[in-house]
Design a protein around this motif. Sequence first.
Motif, PDB file in Angstrom:
ATOM      1  N   GLY A  41     -21.060  52.664  16.195  1.00 19.23           N
ATOM      2  CA  GLY A  41     -20.420  51.489  16.762  1.00 19.23           C
ATOM      3  C   GLY A  41     -19.771  50.586  15.738  1.00 19.23           C
ATOM      4  O   GLY A  41     -19.116  49.622  16.101  1.00 19.23           O
ATOM      5  N   LEU A  42     -19.937  50.875  14.446  1.00 16.87           N
ATOM      6  CA  LEU A  42     -19.302  50.035  13.429  1.00 16.87           C
ATOM      7  C   LEU A  42     -17.785  50.117  13.544  1.00 16.87           C
ATOM      8  O   LEU A  42     -17.103  49.095  13.454  1.00 16.87           O
ATOM      9  CB  LEU A  42     -19.760  50.435  12.024  1.00 16.87           C
ATOM     10  CG  LEU A  42     -19.170  49.607  10.883  1.00 16.87           C
ATOM     11  CD1 LEU A  42     -19.556  48.142  11.027  1.00 16.87           C
ATOM     12  CD2 LEU A  42     -19.629  50.152   9.530  1.00 16.87           C
ATOM     13  N   TRP A  43     -17.244  51.308  13.775  1.00  7.98           N
ATOM     14  CA  TRP A  43     -15.794  51.433  13.877  1.00  7.98           C
ATOM     15  C   TRP A  43     -15.257  50.615  15.053  1.00  7.98           C
ATOM     16  O   TRP A  43     -14.224  49.965  14.941  1.00  7.98           O
ATOM     17  CB  TRP A  43     -15.341  52.880  14.002  1.00  7.98           C
ATOM     18  CG  TRP A  43     -13.871  52.954  14.308  1.00  7.98           C
ATOM     19  CD1 TRP A  43     -13.283  53.420  15.435  1.00  7.98           C
ATOM     20  CD2 TRP A  43     -12.808  52.451  13.498  1.00  7.98           C
ATOM     21  NE1 TRP A  43     -11.916  53.264  15.368  1.00  7.98           N
ATOM     22  CE2 TRP A  43     -11.604  52.661  14.184  1.00  7.98           C
ATOM     23  CE3 TRP A  43     -12.751  51.845  12.245  1.00  7.98           C
ATOM     24  CZ2 TRP A  43     -10.363  52.286  13.665  1.00  7.98           C
ATOM     25  CZ3 TRP A  43     -11.515  51.476  11.739  1.00  7.98           C
ATOM     26  CH2 TRP A  43     -10.345  51.704  12.446  1.00  7.98           C
ATOM     27  N   ARG A  44     -15.954  50.610  16.167  1.00  8.35           N
ATOM     28  CA  ARG A  44     -15.512  49.834  17.335  1.00  8.35           C
ATOM     29  C   ARG A  44     -15.421  48.349  16.976  1.00  8.35           C
ATOM     30  O   ARG A  44     -14.449  47.679  17.311  1.00  8.35           O
ATOM     31  CB  ARG A  44     -16.468  50.060  18.500  1.00  8.35           C
ATOM     32  CG  ARG A  44     -16.027  49.414  19.772  1.00  8.35           C
ATOM     33  CD  ARG A  44     -17.015  49.755  20.909  1.00  8.35           C
ATOM     34  NE  ARG A  44     -16.453  49.415  22.178  1.00  8.35           N
ATOM     35  CZ  ARG A  44     -15.746  50.225  22.944  1.00  8.35           C
ATOM     36  NH1 ARG A  44     -15.503  51.454  22.541  1.00  8.35           N
ATOM     37  NH2 ARG A  44     -15.256  49.829  24.088  1.00  8.35           N
ATOM     38  N   GLU A  45     -16.413  47.856  16.250  1.00  8.67           N
ATOM     39  CA  GLU A  45     -16.426  46.457  15.816  1.00  8.67           C
ATOM     40  C   GLU A  45     -15.268  46.175  14.851  1.00  8.67           C
ATOM     41  O   GLU A  45     -14.552  45.184  14.998  1.00  8.67           O
ATOM     42  CB  GLU A  45     -17.770  46.191  15.122  1.00  8.67           C
ATOM     43  CG  GLU A  45     -17.964  44.810  14.579  1.00  8.67           C
ATOM     44  CD  GLU A  45     -19.309  44.698  13.860  1.00  8.67           C
ATOM     45  OE1 GLU A  45     -19.330  44.032  12.805  1.00  8.67           O
ATOM     46  OE2 GLU A  45     -20.312  45.263  14.337  1.00  8.67           O
ATOM     47  N   ILE A  46     -15.065  47.066  13.898  1.00  6.32           N
ATOM     48  CA  ILE A  46     -13.996  46.880  12.908  1.00  6.32           C
ATOM     49  C   ILE A  46     -12.627  47.006  13.572  1.00  6.32           C
ATOM     50  O   ILE A  46     -11.703  46.252  13.249  1.00  6.32           O
ATOM     51  CB  ILE A  46     -14.159  47.868  11.741  1.00  6.32           C
ATOM     52  CG1 ILE A  46     -15.366  47.435  10.901  1.00  6.32           C
ATOM     53  CG2 ILE A  46     -12.903  47.956  10.895  1.00  6.32           C
ATOM     54  CD1 ILE A  46     -15.723  48.363   9.784  1.00  6.32           C
ATOM     55  N   ALA A  47     -12.474  47.930  14.507  1.00  5.79           N
ATOM     56  CA  ALA A  47     -11.190  48.097  15.208  1.00  5.79           C
ATOM     57  C   ALA A  47     -10.815  46.811  15.938  1.00  5.79           C
ATOM     58  O   ALA A  47      -9.651  46.399  15.928  1.00  5.79           O
ATOM     59  CB  ALA A  47     -11.265  49.270  16.181  1.00  5.79           C
ATOM     60  N   THR A  48     -11.791  46.166  16.554  1.00  3.23           N
ATOM     61  CA  THR A  48     -11.535  44.897  17.245  1.00  3.23           C
ATOM     62  C   THR A  48     -11.082  43.835  16.249  1.00  3.23           C
ATOM     63  O   THR A  48     -10.118  43.109  16.500  1.00  3.23           O
ATOM     64  CB  THR A  48     -12.804  44.435  17.993  1.00  3.23           C
ATOM     65  OG1 THR A  48     -13.168  45.452  18.928  1.00  3.23           O
ATOM     66  CG2 THR A  48     -12.577  43.129  18.718  1.00  3.23           C
ATOM     67  N   GLU A  49     -11.752  43.750  15.105  1.00  5.25           N
ATOM     68  CA  GLU A  49     -11.372  42.778  14.076  1.00  5.25           C
ATOM     69  C   GLU A  49      -9.965  43.059  13.542  1.00  5.25           C
ATOM     70  O   GLU A  49      -9.174  42.137  13.339  1.00  5.25           O
ATOM     71  CB  GLU A  49     -12.376  42.819  12.915  1.00  5.25           C
ATOM     72  CG  GLU A  49     -13.748  42.316  13.278  1.00  5.25           C
ATOM     73  CD  GLU A  49     -14.777  42.579  12.177  1.00  5.25           C
ATOM     74  OE1 GLU A  49     -14.394  43.042  11.067  1.00  5.25           O
ATOM     75  OE2 GLU A  49     -15.970  42.339  12.439  1.00  5.25           O
ATOM     76  N   LEU A  50      -9.652  44.333  13.302  1.00  5.32           N
ATOM     77  CA  LEU A  50      -8.327  44.702  12.808  1.00  5.32           C
ATOM     78  C   LEU A  50      -7.238  44.324  13.810  1.00  5.32           C
ATOM     79  O   LEU A  50      -6.187  43.798  13.429  1.00  5.32           O
ATOM     80  CB  LEU A  50      -8.258  46.197  12.512  1.00  5.32           C
ATOM     81  CG  LEU A  50      -9.008  46.670  11.278  1.00  5.32           C
ATOM     82  CD1 LEU A  50      -9.103  48.197  11.272  1.00  5.32           C
ATOM     83  CD2 LEU A  50      -8.339  46.176  10.014  1.00  5.32           C
ATOM     84  N   ALA A  51      -7.479  44.605  15.084  1.00  4.90           N
ATOM     85  CA  ALA A  51      -6.486  44.290  16.120  1.00  4.90           C
ATOM     86  C   ALA A  51      -6.236  42.782  16.174  1.00  4.90           C
ATOM     87  O   ALA A  51      -5.078  42.340  16.247  1.00  4.90           O
ATOM     88  CB  ALA A  51      -6.946  44.811  17.477  1.00  4.90           C
ATOM     89  N   GLU A  52      -7.302  41.991  16.095  1.00  8.34           N
ATOM     90  CA  GLU A  52      -7.144  40.534  16.124  1.00  8.34           C
ATOM     91  C   GLU A  52      -6.357  40.049  14.914  1.00  8.34           C
ATOM     92  O   GLU A  52      -5.484  39.191  15.027  1.00  8.34           O
ATOM     93  CB  GLU A  52      -8.521  39.861  16.169  1.00  8.34           C
ATOM     94  CG  GLU A  52      -9.223  40.018  17.497  1.00  8.34           C
ATOM     95  CD  GLU A  52     -10.661  39.509  17.464  1.00  8.34           C
ATOM     96  OE1 GLU A  52     -11.083  38.900  16.450  1.00  8.34           O
ATOM     97  OE2 GLU A  52     -11.372  39.735  18.457  1.00  8.34           O
ATOM     98  N   SER A  53      -6.657  40.602  13.754  1.00  3.57           N
ATOM     99  CA  SER A  53      -5.959  40.216  12.535  1.00  3.57           C
ATOM    100  C   SER A  53      -4.483  40.627  12.580  1.00  3.57           C
ATOM    101  O   SER A  53      -3.605  39.857  12.197  1.00  3.57           O
ATOM    102  CB  SER A  53      -6.648  40.860  11.336  1.00  3.57           C
ATOM    103  OG  SER A  53      -5.981  40.547  10.151  1.00  3.57           O
TER     104      SER A  53
END
Length: 167
Positions: free
Chosen positions: A18-30
């Motif tokens: 689930g780390l990638w899911r969390e990071i993907a969300t952060e990347l999209a927001e950024s």
Amino acid sequence: TPNGRFTIAAYAAPKSTGLWREIATELAESLRKDVPSVSIQDGPWGREVVGVAAGDANQAGVVRFIGVDGYRWMIRCVVNGTQQNIDALAEEARNALADTVVRRGTTPMPVRTPLTIELPGPMAEQLRAAAEQAAAQQAQQAGQQPPRPPAARRSEQGSAMQQLRTI
């Protein structure tokens, strides 16, 4: 590659996925702060974040983040290219990811700590030769002599760190 550039990095992750899911969300927001078009697309390993910069439809810059969750590790691949080449480039990146081996080890590490990357010998030599050739070409264009290789950093007593350990 002829189609653009991609980079692969591996990170320490928790045992649960689930780390990638969390990071993907952060990347999209950024990305939404920097580019007009951001989307989440499905790839072979799950979510991929895609940002497209404003510009000519074929020449617009595209960045694609591909991630893979593993047991105590995560890989992130950043793909940069033009709109017309991004599909071929993403395929090259996915092929490289499919050939990537992660040896995480058993040492505890904080989540998101970068893992050491080791290139296969022939690939490392190819990159070294390409870097030397590029440096020589740059120096030649600037009318200078190519840089000499750095002097050896070891004496007969070993490296500076080895000498410090014996003091």
